[in-house]
Design a protein around this motif. Sequence first.
Motif, mmCIF file in Angstrom:
data_model
loop_
_atom_site.group_PDB
_atom_site.id
_atom_site.type_symbol
_atom_site.label_atom_id
_atom_site.label_comp_id
_atom_site.label_asym_id
_atom_site.label_seq_id
_atom_site.Cartn_x
_atom_site.Cartn_y
_atom_site.Cartn_z
ATOM 1 N N GLU A 103 51.259 70.648 45.422
ATOM 2 C CA GLU A 103 52.361 69.841 45.896
ATOM 3 C C GLU A 103 52.085 68.365 45.642
ATOM 4 O O GLU A 103 50.948 67.948 45.435
ATOM 5 N N TRP A 104 53.153 67.591 45.651
ATOM 6 C CA TRP A 104 53.039 66.141 45.516
ATOM 7 C C TRP A 104 52.126 65.604 46.611
ATOM 8 O O TRP A 104 52.230 65.989 47.771
ATOM 9 N N GLN A 105 51.197 64.725 46.243
ATOM 10 C CA GLN A 105 50.253 64.185 47.208
ATOM 11 C C GLN A 105 50.538 62.713 47.467
ATOM 12 O O GLN A 105 50.974 61.986 46.572
ATOM 13 N N SER A 106 50.292 62.298 48.687
ATOM 14 C CA SER A 106 50.512 60.901 49.035
ATOM 15 C C SER A 106 49.609 60.009 48.192
ATOM 16 O O SER A 106 48.513 60.400 47.788
ATOM 17 N N THR A 107 50.082 58.809 47.933
ATOM 18 C CA THR A 107 49.410 57.909 47.004
ATOM 19 C C THR A 107 48.369 57.052 47.714
ATOM 20 O O THR A 107 48.625 56.502 48.782
ATOM 21 N N THR A 108 47.194 56.956 47.099
ATOM 22 C CA THR A 108 46.158 56.052 47.575
ATOM 23 C C THR A 108 46.173 54.800 46.710
ATOM 24 O O THR A 108 46.091 54.891 45.478
ATOM 25 N N TYR A 109 46.303 53.651 47.343
ATOM 26 C CA TYR A 109 46.320 52.379 46.636
ATOM 27 C C TYR A 109 44.967 51.693 46.804
ATOM 28 O O TYR A 109 44.279 51.884 47.812
ATOM 29 N N VAL A 110 44.605 50.879 45.821
ATOM 30 C CA VAL A 110 43.380 50.105 45.977
ATOM 31 C C VAL A 110 43.592 49.076 47.081
ATOM 32 O O VAL A 110 44.674 48.508 47.235
ATOM 33 N N ASP A 111 42.555 48.857 47.861
ATOM 34 C CA ASP A 111 42.586 47.838 48.902
ATOM 35 C C ASP A 111 42.821 46.464 48.273
ATOM 36 O O ASP A 111 42.374 46.187 47.158
ATOM 37 N N ASP A 112 43.532 45.591 48.985
ATOM 38 C CA ASP A 112 43.865 44.273 48.434
ATOM 39 C C ASP A 112 42.620 43.496 48.019
ATOM 40 O O ASP A 112 42.596 42.854 46.960
ATOM 41 N N SER A 113 41.586 43.533 48.842
ATOM 42 C CA SER A 113 40.370 42.784 48.512
ATOM 43 C C SER A 113 39.659 43.410 47.314
ATOM 44 O O SER A 113 39.094 42.699 46.464
ATOM 45 N N TRP A 114 39.701 44.736 47.215
ATOM 46 C CA TRP A 114 39.113 45.460 46.079
ATOM 47 C C TRP A 114 39.858 45.077 44.804
ATOM 48 O O TRP A 114 39.243 44.751 43.779
ATOM 49 N N HIS A 147 53.770 47.699 36.277
ATOM 50 C CA HIS A 147 53.626 48.334 37.580
ATOM 51 C C HIS A 147 54.168 49.760 37.537
ATOM 52 O O HIS A 147 55.259 50.006 37.013
ATOM 53 N N GLU A 148 53.402 50.672 38.086
ATOM 54 C CA GLU A 148 53.840 52.064 38.157
ATOM 55 C C GLU A 148 54.875 52.201 39.269
ATOM 56 O O GLU A 148 54.626 51.807 40.412
ATOM 57 N N LEU A 149 56.018 52.756 38.933
ATOM 58 C CA LEU A 149 57.110 52.852 39.899
ATOM 59 C C LEU A 149 56.992 54.086 40.781
ATOM 60 O O LEU A 149 57.331 54.052 41.963
ATOM 61 N N VAL A 150 56.535 55.188 40.205
ATOM 62 C CA VAL A 150 56.370 56.435 40.953
ATOM 63 C C VAL A 150 54.947 56.923 40.736
ATOM 64 O O VAL A 150 54.513 57.089 39.590
ATOM 65 N N ILE A 181 48.495 53.688 39.415
ATOM 66 C CA ILE A 181 47.848 53.070 38.260
ATOM 67 C C ILE A 181 48.739 51.969 37.693
ATOM 68 O O ILE A 181 49.847 52.234 37.223
ATOM 69 N N ASP A 182 48.258 50.736 37.732
ATOM 70 C CA ASP A 182 48.923 49.621 37.066
ATOM 71 C C ASP A 182 48.142 49.251 35.811
ATOM 72 O O ASP A 182 46.922 49.465 35.734
ATOM 73 N N VAL A 183 48.855 48.682 34.839
ATOM 74 C CA VAL A 183 48.223 48.256 33.586
ATOM 75 C C VAL A 183 48.441 46.755 33.422
ATOM 76 O O VAL A 183 49.583 46.291 33.359
ATOM 77 N N HIS A 184 47.354 46.007 33.364
ATOM 78 C CA HIS A 184 47.385 44.557 33.235
ATOM 79 C C HIS A 184 47.246 44.183 31.761
ATOM 80 O O HIS A 184 46.423 44.760 31.042
ATOM 81 N N VAL A 185 48.032 43.210 31.325
ATOM 82 C CA VAL A 185 48.086 42.835 29.910
ATOM 83 C C VAL A 185 47.558 41.414 29.728
ATOM 84 O O VAL A 185 48.121 40.456 30.266
ATOM 85 N N VAL A 186 46.473 41.294 28.970
ATOM 86 C CA VAL A 186 45.894 39.993 28.628
ATOM 87 C C VAL A 186 46.275 39.678 27.187
ATOM 88 O O VAL A 186 45.972 40.451 26.271
ATOM 89 N N ARG A 187 46.938 38.552 26.986
ATOM 90 C CA ARG A 187 47.419 38.190 25.652
ATOM 91 C C ARG A 187 46.264 37.781 24.728
ATOM 92 O O ARG A 187 45.197 37.371 25.190
ATOM 93 N N PRO A 188 46.499 37.868 23.416
ATOM 94 C CA PRO A 188 45.486 37.402 22.457
ATOM 95 C C PRO A 188 45.217 35.905 22.609
ATOM 96 O O PRO A 188 46.103 35.133 22.985
ATOM 97 N N THR A 189 43.996 35.529 22.315
ATOM 98 C CA THR A 189 43.587 34.121 22.304
ATOM 99 C C THR A 189 42.791 33.888 21.024
ATOM 100 O O THR A 189 42.401 34.846 20.343
ATOM 101 N N PRO A 190 42.524 32.637 20.672
ATOM 102 C CA PRO A 190 41.689 32.396 19.485
ATOM 103 C C PRO A 190 40.319 33.064 19.587
ATOM 104 O O PRO A 190 39.763 33.508 18.581
ATOM 105 N N GLU A 191 39.778 33.159 20.806
ATOM 106 C CA GLU A 191 38.455 33.768 20.985
ATOM 107 C C GLU A 191 38.534 35.293 20.981
ATOM 108 O O GLU A 191 37.607 35.966 20.514
#
Length: 240
Positions: free
Chosen positions: A23-34, A54-57, A63-73
Motif C-alpha cells: 500500500e501507499w506509505q506515508s512520506t518521510t521528509y528530510v529534517d530542515d537542519s539536515w 520539487h517532487e509533487l507526489v 526526492i527533490d533534484v537541485h540544478v547547479v548551472r555550468p560555470t567556467p570552472e
Amino acid sequence: MCNSSDFSPAGVPILRHKQREREWQSTTYVDDSWLKRIEQHADKYLGEAESVFHELVSDKVHIDVHVVRPTPERNYYTLYTTGMSALPMNTPEDAQEYEYAELMICLPPDWPLLQEELENSENYWPIRWLKTMARLPHDYDTWLSWGHTVPNGDPALPLSGNTDMCAFIVLPPLEVHEDFLTLDMEDGQTVQFYAILPIYLEELEHKLEHGLDALLDQFETHHVNEILDLNRINTCVSFP
C-alpha cells in the motif's frame, strides 16, 4: 523483494528486484537542519543551485533534484538529490557507515532543461533515473553504494532513444574535491555522495565477468568521468 542467491562469474552478488505489492506509505521528509547542511555542503563544492525540481507526489521518501548551472570552472550542469537520505538504507552489518546517501549526475552545458524541453523523454531520462535510483533502496529494502550497477530491465535495454547505454554504475564523482564525498551530520551519521554514470551493455558484462576493478581500469584508460557523454567510447567493446 530481492534474491541475492545469484552470483556473477567474478563473484559479484546479483540482486533481482521484483515488483513489490504494498500500500501507499506515508512520506518521510528530510529534517530542515539536515537538508540545510546538505545544501550548504553542495553549495561549497558544486556551486549554488539555481533551481529545484520539487517532487509533487511522493511515496515513502520525498526526492527533490537541485540544478547547479555550468560555470567556467565546472562547465556542465550538476544535478543532485535531497531526500534519499531521509531514511537509512538496509546495508549489511559491516557497511553501516553507508546507510545514508544522496546521488548526483552531470549533464553537458547544452542539455535541454527548460520545462517544455523536459516533456521530451529523451531530455528527461537522466532526471527520471536520478530519482528512480534515489528511491530504489527504499522501495526494495536494499542499498546502493559505489560499484553497484543497475540495468534498465532484464535484459537491459537502452536508457533512451538517443543512447545505446543501458545501465548505471554508482561511483564517487571524480570532478569534485574529495572532501565533497562525505558529510558528517551533527547526530554522528554520515551522508555519502555518489555519481551515477550510464554504461554500455558490454561494460556491465565486463564488470560482472571480471570484477569492478577491471571496469575501472577501462574507465581510467579512456578518461571516463561522471559527465554524461551520449557518444562516448564503449570502453569494453572488444570484450565478450
